[in-house]
Design a protein around this motif. Sequence first.
Motif, PDB file in Angstrom:
ATOM      1  N   GLY A  74       0.787  -1.225   0.000  1.00  0.00           N
ATOM      2  CA  GLY A  74       0.000   0.000   0.000  1.00  0.00           C
ATOM      3  C   GLY A  74       0.819   1.274   0.000  1.00  0.00           C
ATOM      4  O   GLY A  74       0.258   2.372   0.094  1.00  0.00           O
ATOM      5  N   VAL A  75       2.146   1.162  -0.097  1.00  0.00           N
ATOM      6  CA  VAL A  75       3.014   2.344  -0.160  1.00  0.00           C
ATOM      7  C   VAL A  75       3.019   2.866  -1.585  1.00  0.00           C
ATOM      8  O   VAL A  75       3.212   2.109  -2.535  1.00  0.00           O
ATOM      9  N   THR A  76       2.789   4.163  -1.757  1.00  0.00           N
ATOM     10  CA  THR A  76       2.798   4.727  -3.102  1.00  0.00           C
ATOM     11  C   THR A  76       4.224   5.048  -3.536  1.00  0.00           C
ATOM     12  O   THR A  76       5.123   5.220  -2.707  1.00  0.00           O
ATOM     13  N   PHE A  77       4.414   5.151  -4.853  1.00  0.00           N
ATOM     14  CA  PHE A  77       5.714   5.553  -5.371  1.00  0.00           C
ATOM     15  C   PHE A  77       6.091   6.937  -4.857  1.00  0.00           C
ATOM     16  O   PHE A  77       7.254   7.191  -4.518  1.00  0.00           O
ATOM     17  N   HIS A 102       9.641  10.191  -1.654  1.00  0.00           N
ATOM     18  CA  HIS A 102       9.813  11.230  -0.628  1.00  0.00           C
ATOM     19  C   HIS A 102      10.669  10.714   0.527  1.00  0.00           C
ATOM     20  O   HIS A 102      11.558  11.421   1.023  1.00  0.00           O
ATOM     21  N   ALA A 103      10.430   9.467   0.940  1.00  0.00           N
ATOM     22  CA  ALA A 103      11.216   8.888   2.032  1.00  0.00           C
ATOM     23  C   ALA A 103      12.678   8.720   1.646  1.00  0.00           C
ATOM     24  O   ALA A 103      13.550   8.668   2.522  1.00  0.00           O
ATOM     25  N   SER A 104      12.948   8.662   0.331  1.00  0.00           N
ATOM     26  CA  SER A 104      14.327   8.505  -0.150  1.00  0.00           C
ATOM     27  C   SER A 104      14.972   9.838  -0.506  1.00  0.00           C
ATOM     28  O   SER A 104      16.076   9.862  -1.059  1.00  0.00           O
ATOM     29  N   GLY A 105      14.282  10.932  -0.196  1.00  0.00           N
ATOM     30  CA  GLY A 105      14.872  12.254  -0.390  1.00  0.00           C
ATOM     31  C   GLY A 105      14.490  12.951  -1.673  1.00  0.00           C
ATOM     32  O   GLY A 105      15.107  13.972  -2.031  1.00  0.00           O
ATOM     33  N   PHE A 106      13.480  12.459  -2.388  1.00  0.00           N
ATOM     34  CA  PHE A 106      13.062  13.074  -3.643  1.00  0.00           C
ATOM     35  C   PHE A 106      11.663  13.661  -3.494  1.00  0.00           C
ATOM     36  O   PHE A 106      10.822  13.117  -2.777  1.00  0.00           O
TER      37      PHE A 106
END
Length: 392
Positions: free
Chosen positions: A148-151, A156-160
């Motif tokens: 259920g995690v969106t791209f 965003h969690a990876s800094g983008f």
Amino acid sequence: MTDLQDIADVGRDRRRGGYSRHGFDKVELELRAWFAEEARRRGLDVRPDRNGNLWAWWGKPGPGAVITGSHLDSVPGGGAFDGPLGVVSALQAVDLLRARGFTPSKPLAIVVFVEEEGGRFGVACLGSRLMTGAIAPEVAAKLTDADGVTFGEAAHASGFDPLRMGRDDRALGSIGAFVELHVEQGRGLDVPVGLASSILAHGRWRYTFTGEGNHAGATLIEDRRDPMLPAAQMVLAARRAATSGARATVGRLVPNPGGTNVIPSSVDVWLDARADDEPRTREVVDRITSAARAAAEDEGCAVRVTEESWGGTVHFDPGLMADIRGALGSDTPDLPTGAGHDAGILAAHVPTAMLFVRNPTGISHAPDEFAESDDCAAGVVALATTLEHLAR
């Protein structure tokens, strides 16, 4: 093979065998950090773009640049070579060029594209599609993984910033030529290295069959509306429709709720279809869809079909291929491929070519994927020679 061995334990899938490495997951982020460290150790300038792709520059970025690279993610339970071989070979090609005393006259870079396989968010070549505008950023941001995690959330969690993603004319405008090295994913080469001539038209479709969930023991057969039956018939229809060189594959089927003693209320089935051109591919999908709808109606169920991705037939740049063949030798063979690649997405925008390294078994997207060490070394030499020729 040393660099491949460095990452040999990263992302091993103990259940499926092989590797499971997916865009912006913990494993892929570890591999991205490994690549950045290796690139910097070679004096390359590592810069991410706004779509999550990583670039390692030899020289100042600018127009007319010669770009190589591939991806580090995999399909679920994939092999060790698909993706990483192209990245590792690019790093080693830089080593070889420096050992030859070569300094590029044009900017040269290695790029690592994010989520090429679509193993997490369902759309292949997501990083290159975003960069070229082949997928809208608002559509990409809403793609969802199995948890259920969106791209957009993962990016965003990876800094983008998903709001800044999308077509990158600056990056596209800098590319003078793109050459991707890849392990061959069939068994079409009888020499260590060849050139790709084209990519088959291909796409992915999701079939959602809906019926009535119920008790496996208490519900009479004649009272059932079981979506698993038309789903199963659709799988068989895919095999029947794949004739005259076409390919149709169901590699994923998910019943809901998924209990052993439960008649499912819905079943999702994913179809991968490929053929020589768009009309032929569409014809195959239409035949499968007609069979799926007829089977659903017979069982008192419904079916919804969603096209999740599409790529038309790609013919690689003939001028660039001629240049590469001139550098490598006129006897370098070329062959079409049924596999999609970031190079295929870029081909509509910049001169693009691919080098294949021989796969003696023809197995790919599976743990037994393989290439001989000597053939991999020949691939590095061929890539270095190509880059040297193009970047003079």
